[in-house]
Design a protein around this motif. Structure first.
Motif, PDB file in Angstrom:
ATOM      1  N   HIS A  77       0.736  -1.360  -0.025  1.00 35.16           N
ATOM      2  CA  HIS A  77       0.034  -0.205   0.012  1.00 35.16           C
ATOM      3  C   HIS A  77       0.942   1.368   0.155  1.00 35.16           C
ATOM      4  O   HIS A  77       0.729   2.155  -0.684  1.00 35.16           O
ATOM      5  N   TYR A  80       2.126   1.662  -3.680  1.00 34.17           N
ATOM      6  CA  TYR A  80       1.275   2.420  -4.506  1.00 34.17           C
ATOM      7  C   TYR A  80       1.038   3.765  -4.484  1.00 34.17           C
ATOM      8  O   TYR A  80       0.848   4.598  -5.242  1.00 34.17           O
ATOM      9  N   SER A  83       3.964   5.926  -5.209  1.00 30.18           N
ATOM     10  CA  SER A  83       3.856   6.108  -6.695  1.00 30.18           C
ATOM     11  C   SER A  83       2.811   7.158  -7.062  1.00 30.18           C
ATOM     12  O   SER A  83       3.066   7.996  -7.988  1.00 30.18           O
ATOM     13  N   ALA A  84       1.581   7.211  -6.323  1.00 29.59           N
ATOM     14  CA  ALA A  84       0.608   8.164  -6.812  1.00 29.59           C
ATOM     15  C   ALA A  84       1.028   9.596  -6.449  1.00 29.59           C
ATOM     16  O   ALA A  84       0.918  10.560  -7.034  1.00 29.59           O
ATOM     17  N   TYR A 146      -4.625   8.752  -7.091  1.00 30.10           N
ATOM     18  CA  TYR A 146      -4.986   8.508  -5.851  1.00 30.10           C
ATOM     19  C   TYR A 146      -6.290   7.398  -5.682  1.00 30.10           C
ATOM     20  O   TYR A 146      -6.366   6.477  -5.283  1.00 30.10           O
ATOM     21  N   ARG A 148      -7.510   5.491  -8.013  1.00 29.05           N
ATOM     22  CA  ARG A 148      -7.407   4.145  -8.343  1.00 29.05           C
ATOM     23  C   ARG A 148      -6.502   3.264  -7.397  1.00 29.05           C
ATOM     24  O   ARG A 148      -6.885   1.946  -7.191  1.00 29.05           O
ATOM     25  N   ALA A 149      -5.576   3.842  -6.728  1.00 29.39           N
ATOM     26  CA  ALA A 149      -4.717   3.214  -5.665  1.00 29.39           C
ATOM     27  C   ALA A 149      -5.845   2.697  -4.678  1.00 29.39           C
ATOM     28  O   ALA A 149      -5.586   1.556  -4.060  1.00 29.39           O
ATOM     29  N   ARG A 152      -7.705  -0.767  -4.768  1.00 31.63           N
ATOM     30  CA  ARG A 152      -7.054  -2.218  -4.332  1.00 31.63           C
ATOM     31  C   ARG A 152      -6.913  -2.226  -2.833  1.00 31.63           C
ATOM     32  O   ARG A 152      -6.966  -3.121  -2.157  1.00 31.63           O
TER      33      ARG A 152
END
Ligand code: ACO
Length: 311
Positions: A77, A80, A83-84, A146, A148-149, A152
């Motif tokens: 998490h 992700y 990366s965002a 953000y 889309r992260a 998941r």
């Protein structure tokens, strides 16, 4: 020209469209997202520590395998989310540097100790439960990467929440000592979990603007109330009590009333004075230093192969 850009941005937000990395956005929007996403990412990786504390002492192989998977999920998490944040033009190095030097925050909740095995269950049930309540609406955040992260992350958090609930249920239905251990963990984690949602609305610096930009979809107090309403019947099903004598159903409001939160404790933890702040940050800095050789090797490898494009 800025006015034209701003009009396009405002229209996109008003129409519930997603803002993407290459789109024009107000600097304040960018800065607010970096602040929130970075704090969120930091929380995920610092949050690995309290639970990792019990990996070597999990009561069975099954519990150990589950806990290891869960702690690894939290690292994922974090990745992700970093990366965002990078899509907004900040580097991961910069964000980690701000965490390590105390210039960016992470969630207050991870500054409390995990004293017994039951704390792993209470964290899954309450802390991950609170996290889901806060994060499901973030799947509709106006910033695409953000949002889309979060999709998941929320799926994995649901698994975490259930494993915590199930572990706590096993203890609650176990021996008298196990039941008492579960109750003690819930007594200690309940109030800090309510603080995770942030200060009351009238003391929240960012809520109004974040709602206008559709970064946040609900206020801190709205989500806190939603969480209380979900948790009360779950506590009953678990056979455990919540440590709040003022907790009662309010027919008129259609919600549970609850007692006053100790905001002095919350602000104190944010200032660095919680029971584990120093331990969490120094462990994090140490882990970063210990990983320096991996970063150096990866950079050297990339440098060596930059012309060939081979790996
Ligand atoms: N712990 C630490 N700091 C907090 C917390 C908390 N629980 N709640 C609020 N704060 C900080 C804010 O970051 C802000 O400080 P800053 O201006 O220095 O950034 C200040 O307190 C005032 O709060 P708000 O204005 O209400 O801040 P905001 O609008 O960002 O709302 C919230 C806070 C609800 C936590 C929001 O940032 C959010 O939804 N974040 C994403 C979720 C998240 O970070 N979860 C992490 C824990 S869950 C997990 O990792 C399992």
């Amino acid at each position: 020209e800025t006015a034209a850009h701003e009009a396009v941005f405002d229209a996109a937000v008003a129409a519930d469209e997603r803002i993407e990395p290459r789109d024009w956005m107000p600097e304040g929007y960018r800065a607010s997202l970096v602040r929130q996403i970075a704090q969120h990412a930091h929380s995920e990786i610092i949050g690995m520590q309290p639970e990792a504390n019990w990996i070597t002492r999990a009561p069975s192989l099954r519990r150990k395998a589950i806990l290891m998977a869960k702690v690894q999920d939290e690292a994922g998490h974090g990745l992700y989310l970093y990366s965002a944040a990078e899509t907004l033009g900040t580097s991961r190095d910069e964000l980690l540097d701000k965490l390590h030097s105390g210039r960016q925050k992470y969630s207050s909740i991870f500054n409390y100790p995990t004293l017994t095995w039951a704390d792993v269950g209470a964290i899954g049930w309450l802390v991950d439960g609170a996290a889901i309540t806060n994060q499901v609406p973030l799947c509709r955040c106006s910033y695409g990467p953000y949002a889309r992260a979060m999709v998941r992350v929320c799926k994995e958090e649901s698994f975490h929440q259930r494993q915590g609930y199930e572990a706590l249920l096993a203890l609650s239905r176990g021996t008298e000592a196990q039941h008492a251990m579960a109750q003690d963990a819930v007594d200690r984690w309940w109030w800090p979990s309510l603080m995770m949602f942030g200060p009351p609305d009238d003391e929240s610096t960012h809520t109004a603007q974040a709602m206008a930009w559709k970064i946040k979809r609900h206020t801190n107090d709205e989500l806190r109330q939603r969480f209380v309403d979900i948790a009360v019947p779950q506590a009953e099903a678990l056979g455990l009590t919540l440590p709040d004598p003022d907790l009662r159903w309010n027919e008129e409001r259609g919600h549970y009333d609850f007692g006053a939160i100790d905001w002095t404790e919350f602000w104190d933890v944010l200032k660095g004075n919680g029971p584990c702040n120093d331990q969490r940050l120094s462990r994090r800095r140490q882990a970063h230093e210990d990983g320096a050789w991996v970063r150096e090797a990866a950079a050297a490898h990339a440098e060596k192969h930059k012309d060939t494009g081979k790996h």
